[in-house]
Each structure stands twice: as structure tokens, then as C-alpha cells.
Design a protein around this motif. Sequence first.
Motif, PDB file in Angstrom:
ATOM      1  N   GLU A 195       7.340   2.742   1.309  1.00  0.00           N
ATOM      2  CA  GLU A 195       8.701   3.213   1.588  1.00  0.00           C
ATOM      3  C   GLU A 195       9.491   2.223   2.427  1.00  0.00           C
TER       4      GLU A 195
ATOM      5  N   ASP B  36      -9.234   0.384   4.390  1.00  0.00           N
ATOM      6  CA  ASP B  36      -7.980   0.920   4.911  1.00  0.00           C
ATOM      7  C   ASP B  36      -7.328   1.959   4.008  1.00  0.00           C
ATOM      8  N   SER B  37      -7.801   2.100   2.778  1.00  0.00           N
ATOM      9  CA  SER B  37      -7.118   2.992   1.852  1.00  0.00           C
ATOM     10  C   SER B  37      -8.122   3.668   0.939  1.00  0.00           C
TER      11      SER B  37
ATOM     12  N   THR C  86       0.843  -1.185   0.000  1.00  0.00           N
ATOM     13  CA  THR C  86       0.000   0.000   0.000  1.00  0.00           C
ATOM     14  C   THR C  86       0.885   1.244   0.000  1.00  0.00           C
ATOM     15  N   PRO C  87       0.317   2.409  -0.292  1.00  0.00           N
ATOM     16  CA  PRO C  87       1.132   3.633  -0.230  1.00  0.00           C
ATOM     17  C   PRO C  87       1.778   3.834   1.137  1.00  0.00           C
ATOM     18  N   GLU C  88       1.070   3.421   2.200  1.00  0.00           N
ATOM     19  CA  GLU C  88       1.597   3.603   3.550  1.00  0.00           C
ATOM     20  C   GLU C  88       2.821   2.724   3.796  1.00  0.00           C
ATOM     21  N   ASP C  89       2.863   1.545   3.144  1.00  0.00           N
ATOM     22  CA  ASP C  89       3.957   0.609   3.381  1.00  0.00           C
ATOM     23  C   ASP C  89       5.036   0.651   2.306  1.00  0.00           C
TER      24      ASP C  89
END
Length: 319
Positions: A25, A45-46, A20-23
Amino acid sequence: MSYPRHLTESCGLPVFDFPTPEDAETTRLPAADAVAWRISSDSYDSEESWTEAFARFGTAVDTTRVRAIVVGSWEEAYESGPEEIISALLEARPRLPALRGLFLGDMESEQCEISWITQGDVGPLLDGFPELEEFGVRGGSGLVFPALTHHRLRSLTVETGGMPAEAVRGVAASDLPALEHLDLWLGTSNYGGDAAVTDVAPILDGDRLPRLRHLGLRNSDIQDEIAAAAASAPVVARLETFDLSMGVLTDQGGAALLAGQPLTHLNKLDLHHNYLGAPLRERLQEVLGGAGVTLDLDRGRADEDEYDGRTWRYVAVGE
């Protein structure tokens, strides 16, 4: 038999969840051709849509080396079909020259029950990717599978709690000369599975499936009729594994199998989740197990309900 779980492999590759964008990086991505990439949009969640996740995937991964894509959950799949997803995949064809595996709708019950997944016409995907070797789809609501020709497809899986008869007829009328593995979950009439045994007759004839070695016609409430038809079906003599599991198979169907053509050439006969009585189960084990056939007779969660003077039996996966 529990509800189908997430795929763990495709095209012989382990499935890896594109982050996901949150993970993104903090997640180290594997080589593009080392895994099957599951791309999902989780509306809980997204706020990212599936097509947005796929666009981000295209910038993060060398798509020219990608061999398998697993389409996971998409937003509001219980009421929205995969048309935009299919369009995005087709538009990306020039950037996916190595794609050999594609699965549409890899969702668990917490994301969307199998019979609530809204599907669509999968014909354009198979027409648009003539080099595909494996294709699968989960969910029968709105599923369209037109009769088609595909020269490279080796494995076709359709998992439903109720597969529309028109889609069954489409598969049966397709020319798939390379197909080795066919697995259809026909489902129950309670969830749109309105196919009759005549709809699978061309599959049992096997004329369009010269290389078929595994056949699954399962999760059906007409399992006895299918077993009776299979007892004299030409395609069965060519099979290595035959799967009639997860359905309402009773002594009537089991006796038809024993009375029909020999099945001792099979490596495996899968009848798990069945309603067979103990004497017939013993007879099957004696005749087939004694001949070296691996026989799965596990009843699993198969049970019966008595209501209003009638006995009710259930497929393994309905809703």
C-alpha cells in the motif's frame, strides 16, 4: 570474490523488488516495462508463498508489458525445488508476451547458500518461452539442463558451486545460434561439480555457437585442464572477452594459455582469483597487457592451505 549478490539488472533494466503485502500500500510501482521485476517469498518474514506473490503481481502490474522477471527466494529452497514456480510461469505465458529476460534463483547466502539451492529441470522454461533473450539460473543441486534448441537466446548464465556433468553436457549439446554470452560456473566436486574437460569440448569447438562473443568457464577446480583445452579451441578466436576466473588456475594452466593460440585479439581476459606465481603473472601482463588486452589478474581471496603434506586450493564459490 564474494558470494554472488542479488542481480541489479536484467535485459538492461534495473531490478525492482515487487513489494510484500505489508509494503504494497505504501510502495509506488514503476511502469511495467521500466524495470526487471524480482518476485520473492521470504519464509522468515512472510507466510505468502512464491506462487501467491506471483498471483498478486499479476493483478497489480500490466503483465503484457513486463520484459524481465527475476525469481528470487522461494520458501524452503534448501529442500524444495522450483517446480511450482516453473508451472506458474508457464501457465502465465499468454499474459507475458513481452517477456525477454528470466532468472531463476536470485538468492544471497543469507537466504540460501548457492549449493543448497534446490533446482530442477529448466528445459520447460526455455521451450515454453521461445522469445527469451536472456536466461539465468543459480544453484546446481538437482539442476537439469537438457539439450535443446532456442533460436532467440542471446545470454545464458548458470551460477553454481557445483554444476552436474549431465547439465554441462546438456548446455554443450544445445543448439543456440543467437547466443552471444555464455557464462558457466562449473564449481567443485565437493558440491557436485563432476564435469570433466571433455564435457565442455563442444562449447570450445563452437560449432553450435556461431555468434558467441563472451565465454566464461569459471569457478572450477579443473581450471588448468580447461585452460589447456582452450589454448587450441576454435571458439576462442571469435571471442571478445574470455573468463577463466574464480577457479584453481595455476602456472600449468597459465603457461598453456601463453603457449597456445594468440590471445591478443581479446578485449579482456579475466583470470581473477588465481594461483599463478609472480613470474608467470608478469609474463602474462607483458605479452597480453602489452598488446592492449585488459587483463584481470587480481588474486582476490585465492589462498592455499597446507595439510597432511598436501597443498589445498579452492574455487571462489563452493558452498
